[in-house]
Design a protein around this motif. Structure first.
Motif, mmCIF file in Angstrom:
data_model
loop_
_atom_site.group_PDB
_atom_site.id
_atom_site.type_symbol
_atom_site.label_atom_id
_atom_site.label_comp_id
_atom_site.label_asym_id
_atom_site.label_seq_id
_atom_site.Cartn_x
_atom_site.Cartn_y
_atom_site.Cartn_z
ATOM 1 N N ASP A 354 67.954 81.973 22.942
ATOM 2 C CA ASP A 354 67.751 83.277 23.570
ATOM 3 C C ASP A 354 66.453 83.280 24.378
ATOM 4 O O ASP A 354 65.422 82.792 23.911
ATOM 5 C CB ASP A 354 67.675 84.386 22.505
ATOM 6 C CG ASP A 354 68.997 84.562 21.783
ATOM 7 O OD1 ASP A 354 70.007 84.808 22.461
ATOM 8 O OD2 ASP A 354 69.022 84.450 20.542
ATOM 9 N N ALA A 422 70.830 89.496 29.151
ATOM 10 C CA ALA A 422 70.168 89.389 27.845
ATOM 11 C C ALA A 422 69.565 87.996 27.654
ATOM 12 O O ALA A 422 68.976 87.445 28.578
ATOM 13 C CB ALA A 422 71.151 89.730 26.731
ATOM 14 N N HIS A 434 63.973 91.115 28.281
ATOM 15 C CA HIS A 434 64.975 90.412 27.476
ATOM 16 C C HIS A 434 64.754 90.639 25.984
ATOM 17 O O HIS A 434 65.576 90.250 25.157
ATOM 18 C CB HIS A 434 64.942 88.922 27.803
ATOM 19 C CG HIS A 434 65.166 88.643 29.260
ATOM 20 N ND1 HIS A 434 64.120 88.591 30.174
ATOM 21 C CD2 HIS A 434 66.304 88.450 29.979
ATOM 22 C CE1 HIS A 434 64.612 88.358 31.380
ATOM 23 N NE2 HIS A 434 65.920 88.269 31.291
ATOM 24 N N ILE A 435 63.645 91.270 25.640
ATOM 25 C CA ILE A 435 63.362 91.706 24.269
ATOM 26 C C ILE A 435 62.629 93.042 24.361
ATOM 27 O O ILE A 435 62.091 93.389 25.411
ATOM 28 C CB ILE A 435 62.484 90.693 23.498
ATOM 29 C CG1 ILE A 435 61.145 90.514 24.219
ATOM 30 C CG2 ILE A 435 63.193 89.369 23.314
ATOM 31 C CD1 ILE A 435 60.146 89.678 23.453
ATOM 32 N N THR A 455 68.038 92.609 20.049
ATOM 33 C CA THR A 455 66.792 92.220 20.707
ATOM 34 C C THR A 455 65.562 92.593 19.889
ATOM 35 O O THR A 455 64.473 92.096 20.171
ATOM 36 C CB THR A 455 66.687 92.881 22.099
ATOM 37 O OG1 THR A 455 66.722 94.307 21.948
ATOM 38 C CG2 THR A 455 67.825 92.432 22.989
#
Length: 496
Positions: A354, A422, A434-435, A455
Protein backbone atom coordinates in the motif's frame (compact mmCIF):
# COMPACT_ATOMS: atom_id res chain seq x y z
CA UNK A 1 68.62 49.18 -62.45
CA UNK A 2 69.44 46.51 -59.86
CA UNK A 3 72.61 46.79 -57.98
CA UNK A 4 75.15 44.01 -58.02
CA UNK A 5 74.37 43.16 -54.42
CA UNK A 6 70.67 42.85 -55.18
CA UNK A 7 71.36 40.50 -58.06
CA UNK A 8 73.55 38.29 -55.86
CA UNK A 9 70.84 38.24 -53.17
CA UNK A 10 68.20 37.18 -55.69
CA UNK A 11 70.42 34.46 -57.10
CA UNK A 12 71.06 33.11 -53.62
CA UNK A 13 67.35 33.18 -52.79
CA UNK A 14 66.50 31.39 -56.04
CA UNK A 15 69.12 28.73 -55.32
CA UNK A 16 67.68 28.25 -51.82
CA UNK A 17 64.16 27.81 -53.19
CA UNK A 18 65.42 25.31 -55.73
CA UNK A 19 67.13 23.27 -53.00
CA UNK A 20 63.99 23.35 -50.82
CA UNK A 21 61.86 22.25 -53.75
CA UNK A 22 64.22 19.38 -54.55
CA UNK A 23 64.26 18.31 -50.89
CA UNK A 24 60.46 18.42 -50.77
CA UNK A 25 60.28 16.32 -53.93
CA UNK A 26 62.60 13.72 -52.40
CA UNK A 27 60.53 13.57 -49.18
CA UNK A 28 57.32 13.16 -51.15
CA UNK A 29 58.87 10.40 -53.25
CA UNK A 30 59.97 8.63 -50.04
CA UNK A 31 56.49 8.82 -48.54
CA UNK A 32 54.93 7.43 -51.69
CA UNK A 33 57.32 4.49 -51.62
CA UNK A 34 56.49 3.80 -47.96
CA UNK A 35 52.76 3.94 -48.69
CA UNK A 36 53.20 1.52 -51.60
CA UNK A 37 55.09 -0.88 -49.33
CA UNK A 38 52.29 -0.67 -46.76
CA UNK A 39 49.69 -1.49 -49.41
CA UNK A 40 51.74 -4.49 -50.54
CA UNK A 41 52.02 -5.74 -46.95
CA UNK A 42 48.28 -5.23 -46.40
CA UNK A 43 47.42 -7.19 -49.56
CA UNK A 44 49.65 -10.02 -48.41
CA UNK A 45 48.09 -10.11 -44.93
CA UNK A 46 44.58 -9.98 -46.38
CA UNK A 47 45.38 -12.94 -48.61
CA UNK A 48 46.65 -14.91 -45.60
CA UNK A 49 43.52 -13.93 -43.60
CA UNK A 50 41.19 -15.10 -46.37
CA UNK A 51 42.95 -18.47 -46.45
CA UNK A 52 42.61 -18.86 -42.65
CA UNK A 53 38.96 -17.72 -42.75
CA UNK A 54 38.16 -20.23 -45.50
CA UNK A 55 39.74 -23.00 -43.47
CA UNK A 56 37.77 -22.00 -40.36
CA UNK A 57 34.47 -21.91 -42.24
CA UNK A 58 35.23 -25.32 -43.69
CA UNK A 59 35.84 -26.65 -40.17
CA UNK A 60 32.54 -25.14 -38.94
CA UNK A 61 30.66 -26.80 -41.80
CA UNK A 62 32.23 -30.14 -40.89
CA UNK A 63 31.26 -29.71 -37.21
CA UNK A 64 27.68 -28.73 -38.05
CA UNK A 65 27.43 -31.76 -40.32
CA UNK A 66 28.51 -34.02 -37.45
CA UNK A 67 25.95 -32.37 -35.13
CA UNK A 68 23.17 -32.99 -37.62
CA UNK A 69 24.16 -36.63 -37.90
CA UNK A 70 24.22 -37.07 -34.13
CA UNK A 71 20.86 -35.26 -33.62
CA UNK A 72 18.74 -36.04 -36.68
CA UNK A 73 15.47 -35.32 -34.81
CA UNK A 74 16.36 -31.77 -33.69
CA UNK A 75 14.59 -28.91 -35.41
CA UNK A 76 16.27 -26.27 -37.53
CA UNK A 77 15.54 -23.77 -34.74
CA UNK A 78 17.58 -25.79 -32.26
CA UNK A 79 20.44 -26.19 -34.76
CA UNK A 80 20.45 -22.44 -35.30
CA UNK A 81 20.50 -21.90 -31.54
CA UNK A 82 23.52 -24.20 -31.19
CA UNK A 83 25.34 -22.36 -33.98
CA UNK A 84 24.79 -18.85 -32.59
CA UNK A 85 26.07 -19.10 -29.01
CA UNK A 86 28.23 -21.05 -26.64
CA UNK A 87 27.39 -22.01 -23.06
CA UNK A 88 23.66 -21.20 -23.23
CA UNK A 89 21.80 -20.79 -19.93
CA UNK A 90 18.56 -19.62 -18.37
CA UNK A 91 18.47 -17.03 -15.58
CA UNK A 92 16.26 -17.32 -12.50
CA UNK A 93 15.94 -13.99 -10.65
CA UNK A 94 14.35 -14.18 -7.20
CA UNK A 95 13.53 -11.41 -4.73
CA UNK A 96 14.14 -13.36 -1.54
CA UNK A 97 12.43 -10.70 0.58
CA UNK A 98 9.11 -11.53 -1.07
CA UNK A 99 9.52 -15.20 -2.06
CA UNK A 100 9.90 -17.44 0.99
CA UNK A 101 11.31 -20.94 0.68
CA UNK A 102 9.14 -23.72 2.06
CA UNK A 103 9.20 -24.06 5.83
CA UNK A 104 10.74 -27.54 5.89
CA UNK A 105 13.73 -26.27 3.90
CA UNK A 106 14.35 -23.34 6.24
CA UNK A 107 14.01 -25.38 9.42
CA UNK A 108 16.53 -27.94 8.14
CA UNK A 109 19.34 -25.38 8.07
CA UNK A 110 22.37 -26.40 5.97
CA UNK A 111 20.75 -29.59 4.77
CA UNK A 112 17.65 -27.63 3.85
CA UNK A 113 19.71 -25.26 1.71
CA UNK A 114 21.03 -28.17 -0.36
CA UNK A 115 17.57 -29.68 -0.74
CA UNK A 116 16.04 -26.30 -1.67
CA UNK A 117 18.66 -25.77 -4.38
CA UNK A 118 18.07 -29.25 -5.77
CA UNK A 119 14.28 -28.83 -5.74
CA UNK A 120 14.55 -25.42 -7.40
CA UNK A 121 16.82 -26.85 -10.09
CA UNK A 122 14.46 -29.74 -10.81
CA UNK A 123 11.38 -27.48 -10.86
CA UNK A 124 12.99 -24.95 -13.18
CA UNK A 125 14.17 -27.75 -15.46
CA UNK A 126 10.55 -28.87 -15.82
CA UNK A 127 9.51 -25.32 -16.61
CA UNK A 128 12.24 -25.06 -19.22
CA UNK A 129 10.93 -28.08 -21.10
CA UNK A 130 7.43 -26.59 -21.16
CA UNK A 131 8.54 -23.11 -22.24
CA UNK A 132 11.65 -23.79 -24.35
CA UNK A 133 11.15 -27.25 -25.80
CA UNK A 134 14.30 -29.00 -27.05
CA UNK A 135 16.51 -26.01 -26.20
CA UNK A 136 16.17 -26.87 -22.52
CA UNK A 137 18.48 -29.89 -22.87
CA UNK A 138 21.51 -27.75 -23.71
CA UNK A 139 20.97 -24.93 -21.17
CA UNK A 140 22.47 -24.56 -17.74
CA UNK A 141 20.50 -22.93 -14.93
CA UNK A 142 21.82 -19.75 -13.28
CA UNK A 143 20.02 -18.65 -10.10
CA UNK A 144 20.39 -15.31 -8.35
CA UNK A 145 18.42 -14.82 -5.12
CA UNK A 146 18.73 -11.43 -3.38
CA UNK A 147 17.52 -10.93 0.18
CA UNK A 148 18.10 -8.89 3.33
CA UNK A 149 19.60 -11.71 5.39
CA UNK A 150 19.50 -9.91 8.75
CA UNK A 151 15.92 -8.66 8.39
CA UNK A 152 14.74 -11.98 6.97
CA UNK A 153 16.36 -13.89 9.84
CA UNK A 154 14.48 -11.81 12.39
CA UNK A 155 11.17 -12.17 10.57
CA UNK A 156 11.58 -15.94 10.32
CA UNK A 157 12.64 -16.13 13.97
CA UNK A 158 9.38 -14.45 14.97
CA UNK A 159 7.55 -16.96 12.81
CA UNK A 160 9.25 -19.81 14.66
CA UNK A 161 11.06 -21.15 11.59
CA UNK A 162 14.65 -20.42 12.67
CA UNK A 163 16.54 -19.52 15.83
CA UNK A 164 16.78 -16.05 17.32
CA UNK A 165 20.52 -15.60 16.84
CA UNK A 166 21.68 -12.90 14.40
CA UNK A 167 21.64 -14.02 10.74
CA UNK A 168 20.11 -17.31 11.78
CA UNK A 169 19.40 -18.37 8.20
CA UNK A 170 23.07 -18.08 7.17
CA UNK A 171 23.64 -21.89 7.28
CA UNK A 172 20.72 -22.29 4.87
CA UNK A 173 21.90 -19.54 2.51
CA UNK A 174 25.51 -20.73 2.50
CA UNK A 175 24.63 -24.34 1.68
CA UNK A 176 22.15 -23.17 -0.97
CA UNK A 177 24.97 -21.26 -2.70
CA UNK A 178 27.41 -24.19 -2.47
CA UNK A 179 24.90 -26.78 -3.68
CA UNK A 180 25.02 -25.76 -7.36
CA UNK A 181 27.83 -24.14 -9.33
CA UNK A 182 25.67 -21.34 -10.75
CA UNK A 183 23.43 -20.80 -7.71
CA UNK A 184 23.93 -17.74 -5.49
CA UNK A 185 21.86 -16.45 -2.57
CA UNK A 186 23.20 -12.93 -2.07
CA UNK A 187 22.80 -10.64 0.94
CA UNK A 188 21.45 -7.32 -0.37
CA UNK A 189 21.95 -5.71 3.07
CA UNK A 190 19.41 -3.49 4.81
CA UNK A 191 19.28 -0.65 2.29
CA UNK A 192 15.89 0.39 0.98
CA UNK A 193 15.18 -1.46 -2.24
CA UNK A 194 18.59 -3.14 -2.02
CA UNK A 195 17.27 -6.31 -3.62
CA UNK A 196 15.22 -4.38 -6.19
CA UNK A 197 18.20 -2.47 -7.56
CA UNK A 198 20.30 -5.61 -7.91
CA UNK A 199 17.51 -7.53 -9.62
CA UNK A 200 16.88 -4.70 -12.07
CA UNK A 201 20.55 -4.44 -13.00
CA UNK A 202 20.95 -8.20 -13.40
CA UNK A 203 17.88 -8.25 -15.61
CA UNK A 204 19.19 -5.43 -17.80
CA UNK A 205 22.58 -7.14 -18.06
CA UNK A 206 21.24 -10.47 -19.30
CA UNK A 207 17.95 -9.73 -21.08
CA UNK A 208 19.62 -8.95 -24.42
CA UNK A 209 22.53 -11.38 -24.06
CA UNK A 210 22.44 -14.06 -26.75
CA UNK A 211 23.62 -16.83 -24.40
CA UNK A 212 20.75 -16.10 -21.98
CA UNK A 213 17.89 -18.05 -23.56
CA UNK A 214 15.17 -17.33 -21.00
CA UNK A 215 14.57 -15.40 -17.78
CA UNK A 216 12.31 -16.70 -15.02
CA UNK A 217 11.39 -13.64 -12.99
CA UNK A 218 10.32 -14.13 -9.36
CA UNK A 219 9.47 -10.60 -8.25
CA UNK A 220 5.72 -10.43 -8.74
CA UNK A 221 4.99 -9.40 -5.15
CA UNK A 222 6.22 -5.87 -5.87
CA UNK A 223 4.16 -3.76 -8.29
CA UNK A 224 7.23 -1.60 -8.91
CA UNK A 225 8.59 -4.40 -11.09
CA UNK A 226 5.45 -4.32 -13.24
CA UNK A 227 6.29 -0.91 -14.70
CA UNK A 228 9.91 -1.99 -15.05
CA UNK A 229 8.86 -5.01 -17.16
CA UNK A 230 6.38 -3.09 -19.31
CA UNK A 231 8.84 -2.66 -22.25
CA UNK A 232 9.13 -6.47 -22.39
CA UNK A 233 5.41 -7.24 -22.36
CA UNK A 234 4.38 -10.26 -24.43
CA UNK A 235 8.04 -11.35 -24.75
CA UNK A 236 8.64 -15.04 -25.45
CA UNK A 237 11.89 -14.99 -23.45
CA UNK A 238 10.43 -14.04 -20.04
CA UNK A 239 8.26 -16.08 -17.69
CA UNK A 240 6.86 -14.71 -14.42
CA UNK A 241 6.97 -16.85 -11.29
CA UNK A 242 3.86 -16.30 -9.21
CA UNK A 243 4.28 -15.01 -5.67
CA UNK A 244 2.01 -15.69 -2.70
CA UNK A 245 -0.15 -12.92 -4.16
CA UNK A 246 -0.13 -11.60 -7.72
CA UNK A 247 -1.10 -8.03 -8.57
CA UNK A 248 -3.25 -7.40 -11.62
CA UNK A 249 -0.54 -5.20 -13.14
CA UNK A 250 1.55 -8.32 -13.82
CA UNK A 251 -1.35 -10.05 -15.57
CA UNK A 252 -1.65 -7.05 -17.88
CA UNK A 253 1.90 -7.67 -19.13
CA UNK A 254 0.65 -10.72 -21.09
CA UNK A 255 3.69 -12.72 -20.00
CA UNK A 256 3.46 -16.43 -19.11
CA UNK A 257 2.87 -16.96 -15.37
CA UNK A 258 3.98 -20.16 -13.66
CA UNK A 259 4.29 -21.39 -10.07
CA UNK A 260 6.94 -23.29 -8.13
CA UNK A 261 4.75 -24.66 -5.32
CA UNK A 262 7.33 -27.21 -4.19
CA UNK A 263 9.95 -24.47 -3.65
CA UNK A 264 8.20 -21.35 -2.33
CA UNK A 265 5.32 -20.99 0.11
CA UNK A 266 1.97 -20.26 -1.52
CA UNK A 267 0.52 -18.05 1.23
CA UNK A 268 1.85 -14.88 2.87
CA UNK A 269 4.03 -15.54 5.90
CA UNK A 270 1.98 -15.72 9.10
CA UNK A 271 3.30 -15.56 12.63
CA UNK A 272 2.75 -18.79 14.56
CA UNK A 273 4.48 -17.82 17.80
CA UNK A 274 4.31 -14.76 20.01
CA UNK A 275 7.50 -15.25 21.97
CA UNK A 276 8.92 -11.78 21.31
CA UNK A 277 7.79 -8.96 23.62
CA UNK A 278 6.05 -5.84 22.35
CA UNK A 279 8.35 -2.91 21.56
CA UNK A 280 7.20 0.01 23.72
CA UNK A 281 9.60 2.38 21.96
CA UNK A 282 7.85 1.69 18.67
CA UNK A 283 4.47 2.58 20.18
CA UNK A 284 5.95 5.89 21.29
CA UNK A 285 7.37 6.40 17.80
CA UNK A 286 11.04 6.41 18.92
CA UNK A 287 12.32 2.91 18.08
CA UNK A 288 15.75 3.47 16.50
CA UNK A 289 16.14 -0.11 15.26
CA UNK A 290 13.25 0.00 12.76
CA UNK A 291 12.69 -3.31 10.94
CA UNK A 292 15.80 -4.66 12.64
CA UNK A 293 14.18 -4.58 16.09
CA UNK A 294 13.86 -8.02 17.70
CA UNK A 295 10.60 -7.09 19.44
CA UNK A 296 7.11 -7.00 18.01
CA UNK A 297 6.14 -3.66 16.41
CA UNK A 298 2.48 -3.39 17.39
CA UNK A 299 0.95 -0.01 16.44
CA UNK A 300 -0.61 2.10 19.21
CA UNK A 301 -4.27 1.43 20.09
CA UNK A 302 -3.97 -2.09 18.72
CA UNK A 303 -3.54 -5.20 20.80
CA UNK A 304 -2.27 -8.73 20.43
CA UNK A 305 -4.86 -11.18 19.26
CA UNK A 306 -5.93 -13.77 21.79
CA UNK A 307 -6.26 -17.26 20.46
CA UNK A 308 -9.51 -19.06 21.19
CA UNK A 309 -7.70 -22.36 20.95
CA UNK A 310 -4.13 -22.34 22.21
CA UNK A 311 -3.48 -25.80 20.77
CA UNK A 312 -4.51 -24.85 17.25
CA UNK A 313 -1.79 -25.36 14.67
CA UNK A 314 -3.18 -22.80 12.22
CA UNK A 315 -1.13 -19.60 11.84
CA UNK A 316 -2.23 -16.61 13.92
CA UNK A 317 -1.67 -12.98 12.93
CA UNK A 318 0.67 -11.05 15.15
CA UNK A 319 -1.94 -8.47 16.09
CA UNK A 320 -5.52 -7.63 15.36
CA UNK A 321 -7.46 -4.39 15.32
CA UNK A 322 -10.94 -4.72 16.86
CA UNK A 323 -11.61 -1.00 16.62
CA UNK A 324 -10.32 1.42 14.04
CA UNK A 325 -9.04 4.64 15.61
CA UNK A 326 -6.79 7.49 14.54
CA UNK A 327 -3.08 7.72 15.26
CA UNK A 328 -1.44 10.33 17.43
CA UNK A 329 0.50 13.15 15.80
CA UNK A 330 3.68 11.96 17.52
CA UNK A 331 3.24 8.49 16.03
CA UNK A 332 2.57 9.86 12.54
CA UNK A 333 5.61 12.13 12.71
CA UNK A 334 7.90 9.34 13.91
CA UNK A 335 6.62 6.61 11.57
CA UNK A 336 5.81 8.23 8.23
CA UNK A 337 8.76 9.06 5.94
CA UNK A 338 9.76 12.67 5.46
CA UNK A 339 9.90 14.36 2.09
CA UNK A 340 13.39 14.02 0.61
CA UNK A 341 14.85 15.05 -2.73
CA UNK A 342 16.88 11.83 -2.68
CA UNK A 343 13.71 9.75 -3.07
CA UNK A 344 11.50 12.25 -4.92
CA UNK A 345 11.14 9.85 -7.90
CA UNK A 346 10.23 6.91 -5.68
CA UNK A 347 7.09 6.07 -3.73
CA UNK A 348 7.11 4.57 -0.21
CA UNK A 349 5.01 1.45 0.28
CA UNK A 350 4.41 -0.81 3.28
CA UNK A 351 4.85 -4.57 3.45
CA UNK A 352 1.38 -5.08 1.97
CA UNK A 353 2.16 -2.95 -1.08
CA UNK A 354 0.00 0.00 0.00
CA UNK A 355 1.24 3.46 -0.88
CA UNK A 356 2.18 5.71 2.03
CA UNK A 357 2.37 9.51 2.08
CA UNK A 358 5.27 11.49 3.45
CA UNK A 359 4.51 13.23 6.72
CA UNK A 360 2.69 16.55 6.36
CA UNK A 361 1.78 18.31 9.64
CA UNK A 362 -1.16 20.69 9.94
CA UNK A 363 0.05 24.18 8.90
CA UNK A 364 0.12 26.88 11.53
CA UNK A 365 -2.49 29.68 11.61
CA UNK A 366 0.24 32.04 10.38
CA UNK A 367 0.86 29.78 7.37
CA UNK A 368 -2.83 29.72 6.50
CA UNK A 369 -2.96 33.50 6.88
CA UNK A 370 -0.03 33.93 4.45
CA UNK A 371 -1.75 31.63 1.97
CA UNK A 372 -5.03 33.54 2.36
CA UNK A 373 -3.35 36.91 1.75
CA UNK A 374 -1.69 35.64 -1.42
CA UNK A 375 -4.92 34.06 -2.67
CA UNK A 376 -6.75 37.40 -2.24
CA UNK A 377 -4.11 39.20 -4.31
CA UNK A 378 -3.95 36.61 -7.09
CA UNK A 379 -4.95 32.98 -6.71
CA UNK A 380 -1.91 30.77 -7.41
CA UNK A 381 -1.81 27.90 -9.91
CA UNK A 382 -1.70 24.81 -7.74
CA UNK A 383 -0.72 22.37 -10.48
CA UNK A 384 2.25 24.53 -11.49
CA UNK A 385 3.56 25.10 -7.97
CA UNK A 386 3.13 21.47 -6.84
CA UNK A 387 4.27 19.61 -9.95
CA UNK A 388 6.38 22.23 -11.72
CA UNK A 389 4.16 22.30 -14.80
CA UNK A 390 0.75 23.44 -15.95
CA UNK A 391 -0.99 21.89 -18.94
CA UNK A 392 -3.48 24.73 -19.36
CA UNK A 393 -2.27 27.09 -22.09
CA UNK A 394 -4.93 29.63 -21.04
CA UNK A 395 -4.34 29.32 -17.29
CA UNK A 396 -5.65 32.35 -15.40
CA UNK A 397 -3.84 31.57 -12.18
CA UNK A 398 -0.54 32.91 -10.88
CA UNK A 399 2.68 31.09 -11.90
CA UNK A 400 5.05 33.53 -10.23
CA UNK A 401 7.22 32.61 -7.25
CA UNK A 402 5.56 31.66 -3.94
CA UNK A 403 7.11 30.84 -0.60
CA UNK A 404 7.69 27.30 0.67
CA UNK A 405 5.09 28.01 3.34
CA UNK A 406 2.36 28.46 0.73
CA UNK A 407 3.45 25.33 -1.12
CA UNK A 408 3.21 23.30 2.11
CA UNK A 409 -0.31 24.64 2.68
CA UNK A 410 -1.29 23.61 -0.85
CA UNK A 411 0.19 20.17 -0.31
CA UNK A 412 -1.59 19.75 3.04
CA UNK A 413 -4.99 20.71 1.61
CA UNK A 414 -4.80 18.17 -1.20
CA UNK A 415 -3.67 15.41 1.15
CA UNK A 416 -6.98 15.79 2.99
CA UNK A 417 -8.77 14.34 -0.07
CA UNK A 418 -8.36 10.61 -0.73
CA UNK A 419 -6.97 9.35 -4.02
CA UNK A 420 -9.43 7.10 -5.87
CA UNK A 421 -6.62 4.59 -6.50
CA UNK A 422 -5.90 4.37 -2.76
CA UNK A 423 -2.86 2.25 -1.86
CA UNK A 424 -2.40 0.97 -5.43
CA UNK A 425 -1.52 4.44 -6.75
CA UNK A 426 2.01 4.74 -8.17
CA UNK A 427 1.77 8.11 -9.93
CA UNK A 428 4.60 10.44 -8.95
CA UNK A 429 2.49 13.56 -9.55
CA UNK A 430 -0.50 12.43 -7.54
CA UNK A 431 -0.98 14.91 -4.70
CA UNK A 432 -4.15 13.37 -3.22
CA UNK A 433 -3.97 11.60 0.12
CA UNK A 434 -3.50 7.84 0.46
CA UNK A 435 -3.78 7.64 4.26
CA UNK A 436 -5.53 9.75 6.88
CA UNK A 437 -3.04 12.06 8.60
CA UNK A 438 -5.55 13.72 10.91
CA UNK A 439 -4.11 13.28 14.44
CA UNK A 440 -6.38 11.20 16.70
CA UNK A 441 -9.03 11.15 13.98
CA UNK A 442 -12.44 10.62 15.57
CA UNK A 443 -14.52 11.31 12.48
CA UNK A 444 -13.93 7.72 11.32
CA UNK A 445 -16.20 6.49 14.10
CA UNK A 446 -19.09 8.54 12.77
CA UNK A 447 -18.28 7.82 9.12
CA UNK A 448 -17.64 11.52 8.51
CA UNK A 449 -13.94 11.19 7.60
CA UNK A 450 -13.20 11.32 3.88
CA UNK A 451 -10.86 8.34 4.23
CA UNK A 452 -12.24 4.84 4.68
CA UNK A 453 -11.64 2.61 7.69
CA UNK A 454 -8.79 0.70 6.10
CA UNK A 455 -6.62 3.78 5.57
CA UNK A 456 -6.75 4.41 9.34
CA UNK A 457 -5.26 1.02 10.20
CA UNK A 458 -2.65 0.53 7.47
CA UNK A 459 0.84 -0.46 8.52
CA UNK A 460 2.76 2.81 8.26
CA UNK A 461 6.22 1.26 8.30
CA UNK A 462 8.01 1.76 4.97
CA UNK A 463 8.97 -1.64 3.58
CA UNK A 464 10.55 -0.31 0.39
CA UNK A 465 10.65 2.59 -2.06
CA UNK A 466 9.36 1.65 -5.50
CA UNK A 467 9.79 3.37 -8.84
CA UNK A 468 6.98 5.76 -9.66
CA UNK A 469 4.93 6.00 -12.84
CA UNK A 470 5.09 9.23 -14.81
CA UNK A 471 1.85 10.87 -15.81
CA UNK A 472 1.02 14.27 -17.18
CA UNK A 473 -1.47 14.95 -14.42
CA UNK A 474 -2.80 12.57 -11.82
CA UNK A 475 -6.24 14.08 -11.28
CA UNK A 476 -9.03 11.51 -11.15
CA UNK A 477 -12.23 13.21 -12.30
CA UNK A 478 -11.53 16.10 -9.95
CA UNK A 479 -9.62 19.33 -10.37
CA UNK A 480 -6.77 20.39 -8.11
CA UNK A 481 -7.70 24.03 -8.52
CA UNK A 482 -11.33 23.65 -7.49
CA UNK A 483 -10.50 21.55 -4.45
CA UNK A 484 -7.65 23.65 -3.17
CA UNK A 485 -9.57 26.90 -3.66
CA UNK A 486 -12.09 25.85 -1.04
CA UNK A 487 -12.41 28.45 1.71
CA UNK A 488 -13.09 25.75 4.29
CA UNK A 489 -9.41 24.94 4.54
CA UNK A 490 -8.11 28.39 5.14
CA UNK A 491 -8.65 28.43 8.88
CA UNK A 492 -9.30 24.80 9.75
CA UNK A 493 -7.72 23.96 13.13
CA UNK A 494 -6.04 20.61 13.78
CA UNK A 495 -8.19 17.88 15.33
CA UNK A 496 -7.81 17.15 19.02
Amino acid sequence: MLRESDIDSLNNHLASLSEDNERHHENLHGLLNQFKNLLDDYSSLKSDYEEVKEGREKYKRQVRGQVRKQMPKRSAKVTDYIRKGRNPFVLVLVDGDGYMFKEHFLKAGSEGGVKAARELSDSVRELMHSTMGMQADSCQIMVRVYANILGLSKALARAGMVGHEARSISPFTSSFTRAQDLFDLVDSAEKKEGSDFKIREMFRLFVDLNQCRHIYFAGCHDTGFASFLTPYRASDRITLIKAASLHRDFEDLKLPIRELPSVFISNPLAITKQTAPVCKHFQKGICKFGVGCNKQHVPPNQQLAKSADSDSSSPKPLWSSPAVVGRSQEFLAATLPTHSLEFEEYIPINKDGDRLDTYCPHPSPEAFAEYHRRAKRHRVCNSFHLSGECGDMDCQYDHSHVSNTIIEVLRYILLQHPCSRAGACRFIKCFWGHICQTPNCKAIKTFQCRFNHRTHSLDLQVAQWVASVENARADDDRDYQSIISSESFQSQPPSD
